[in-house]
Design an enzyme around this catalytic site. Structure first.
Site, PDB file in Angstrom:
ATOM      1  N   TYR A 189       3.381  -2.628  -9.834  1.00  0.00           N
ATOM      2  CA  TYR A 189       2.776  -3.721 -10.612  1.00  0.00           C
ATOM      3  C   TYR A 189       1.870  -3.098 -11.678  1.00  0.00           C
ATOM      4  O   TYR A 189       1.319  -2.006 -11.493  1.00  0.00           O
ATOM      5  CB  TYR A 189       1.982  -4.609  -9.654  1.00  0.00           C
ATOM      6  CG  TYR A 189       1.242  -5.761 -10.263  1.00  0.00           C
ATOM      7  CD1 TYR A 189       1.925  -6.810 -10.864  1.00  0.00           C
ATOM      8  CD2 TYR A 189      -0.144  -5.823 -10.187  1.00  0.00           C
ATOM      9  CE1 TYR A 189       1.236  -7.884 -11.398  1.00  0.00           C
ATOM     10  CE2 TYR A 189      -0.842  -6.899 -10.711  1.00  0.00           C
ATOM     11  CZ  TYR A 189      -0.148  -7.930 -11.323  1.00  0.00           C
ATOM     12  OH  TYR A 189      -0.828  -8.995 -11.850  1.00  0.00           O
ATOM     13  N   ALA A 191      -1.074  -3.117 -12.676  1.00  0.00           N
ATOM     14  CA  ALA A 191      -2.448  -2.674 -12.423  1.00  0.00           C
ATOM     15  C   ALA A 191      -2.544  -1.524 -11.421  1.00  0.00           C
ATOM     16  O   ALA A 191      -3.647  -1.067 -11.123  1.00  0.00           O
ATOM     17  CB  ALA A 191      -3.283  -3.855 -11.920  1.00  0.00           C
ATOM     18  N   LYS A 192      -1.413  -1.045 -10.906  1.00  0.00           N
ATOM     19  CA  LYS A 192      -1.445   0.046  -9.934  1.00  0.00           C
ATOM     20  C   LYS A 192      -1.578   1.403 -10.638  1.00  0.00           C
ATOM     21  O   LYS A 192      -1.570   1.499 -11.847  1.00  0.00           O
ATOM     22  CB  LYS A 192      -0.166   0.012  -9.084  1.00  0.00           C
ATOM     23  CG  LYS A 192       0.009  -1.267  -8.269  1.00  0.00           C
ATOM     24  CD  LYS A 192      -1.108  -1.427  -7.236  1.00  0.00           C
ATOM     25  CE  LYS A 192      -0.816  -2.494  -6.192  1.00  0.00           C
ATOM     26  NZ  LYS A 192      -0.836  -3.856  -6.716  1.00  0.00           N
ATOM     27  N   THR A 193      -1.695   2.468  -9.849  1.00  0.00           N
ATOM     28  CA  THR A 193      -1.878   3.802 -10.431  1.00  0.00           C
ATOM     29  C   THR A 193      -0.703   4.190 -11.315  1.00  0.00           C
ATOM     30  O   THR A 193      -0.871   4.888 -12.315  1.00  0.00           O
ATOM     31  CB  THR A 193      -2.060   4.860  -9.333  1.00  0.00           C
ATOM     32  OG1 THR A 193      -0.959   4.779  -8.403  1.00  0.00           O
ATOM     33  CG2 THR A 193      -3.361   4.651  -8.580  1.00  0.00           C
TER      34      THR A 193
END
Length: 372
Positions: A189, A191-193
């Site tokens: 997604y 917003a993940k790393t």
């Protein structure tokens, strides 16, 4: 409203690598490589290598990764799966959707599964454990894998938030999130790393049979070589454009993770004297955290959040209610005291690689001012 410090800011990352993204997009579409082509295959190989496993299967979300993992593992009606309530609902929903029963246990100080409670939750119906690696920190997988091996249980890791986090094992080997159990499941997604442009996910494994099952289950159960259908399944395939864009980002993942650790250390330096909060830095040196989220535990959490918003600092609460209190899980008589307390106190501060030191210091300064 206009924030001085955003919680996340994908536009910054896009601006820094815009030309590379446009080139990857154009190269893929100009060849008409839309679905299940070289871009996806190359990204899967690179991802598997990064995690330290043999196979990676690209899907369209972290939830889909969990879905194909549980299906491929053969978990279904009559089975029980031990997991936690302090997690996103998908961790629990995928268990319900197989027909199995989620058995929820409490969390420890690091927000992750309290491994001391696992054996108390075992029954003759227990088939699997689903550890959730939250906020960029691993569960104690050495203990979990020992219990699973001794009891003959499947382990499916919800590693949605912990790509790149590691644990040093007793034998000296360092292993990454997603590489311990039968399957590791990641969210990509935005917003993940390692985040795509929308929803994406990956399921990884060392088991060739499980890998093949998951490949079929992401594509309506169809084997694309013989064009026969072997499973009732969904269409979860990651498309080529997303894979191409993620492969661009993959080149920068190591430096982005290093930057997250720098930001976390700066927060620690700036906030270590504030007695009303607890910082997410834990003593066990076996763990290397990647700080997908920088989550503090705060007195008067809701007041602090409101104050920070007024000062232009965007924050997030994940989550203010234990998942067993959500409407879709009623009725039940579950009560997990540590989870209840965590939900009253957690607050995620801004955390992304493009944050400047000045922005971090401003956010920390506002926290100090609130409690002064």
């Amino acid at each position: 409203m206009e924030y001085k410090v955003r919680f996340a800011n994908p536009a910054k990352q896009y601006a820094e690598h815009r030309e590379e993204f446009i080139k990857a997009f154009d190269d893929t579409l100009s060849r008409g490589a839309i679905v299940n082509k070289e871009e996806l295959w190359r990204f899967e190989e690179e991802f598997a290598k990064f995690v330290g496993v043999k196979y990676a299967v690209g899907v369209n979300s972290g939830t889909s990764a969990l879905d194909v993992a549980f299906q491929a593992a053969g978990i279904g009606p009559g089975d029980e799966v031990i997991t936690v309530a302090h997690t996103f609902i998908a961790s629990i929903s995928v268990i319900y959707l197989t027909g199995a029963k989620p058995v929820l246990i409490d969390v420890g100080e690091d927000f992750n599964m309290d491994v001391s409670q696992i054996e108390k939750a075992l029954t003759p119906k227990t088939k699997a454990i689903e550890p959730v690696h939250l906020n960029g920190r691993l569960c104690d997988m050495e203990v979990i894998m020992e219990i699973a091996k001794r009891k003959g249980l499947i382990v499916i890791e919800d590693a949605a938030q912990s790509l790149g986090a590691t644990l040093k094992m007793g034998d000296g080997n360092v292993k990454s999130a997603g590489s311990f159990g039968l399957v590791g499941c990641f969210s990509l997604y935005w917003a993940k790393t390692l985040g795509g442009f929308g929803n994406n996910g990956m399921a990884v494994t060392d088991d060739p049979e499980i890998a093949q099952k998951m490949r079929l289950m992401r594509y309506n159960g169809e084997n694309r070589e013989d064009r026969k259908f072997y499973y009732h399944a969904h269409n979860f395939l990651m498309d080529n454009v997303h894979a191409a864009l993620l492969q661009v980002k993959m080149k920068y993942l190591a430096q982005w993770l290093a930057r997250r650790k720098e930001i976390a250390e700066l927060y620690r330096k700036e906030l270590s004297t504030v007695s009303q909060i607890r910082l997410p830095h834990f003593k066990d040196s076996r763990f290397s955290d990647v700080y997908t989220n920088y989550v503090i535990r705060a007195e008067r959490r809701d007041e602090l959040k409101q104050y920070l918003q007024e000062q232009g600092v965007e924050t997030l609460v994940s989550w203010d209610t234990p998942m067993y209190r959500q409407p879709l899980m009623q009725p039940n008589d579950i009560f997990l005291p540590a989870t209840e307390n965590v939900c009253k106190e957690v607050l995620s501060l801004p955390m992304y690689p493009e944050l400047t030191d000045e922005e971090v210091k401003y956010a920390a300064d506002q926290v100090r001012k609130f409690y002064s």
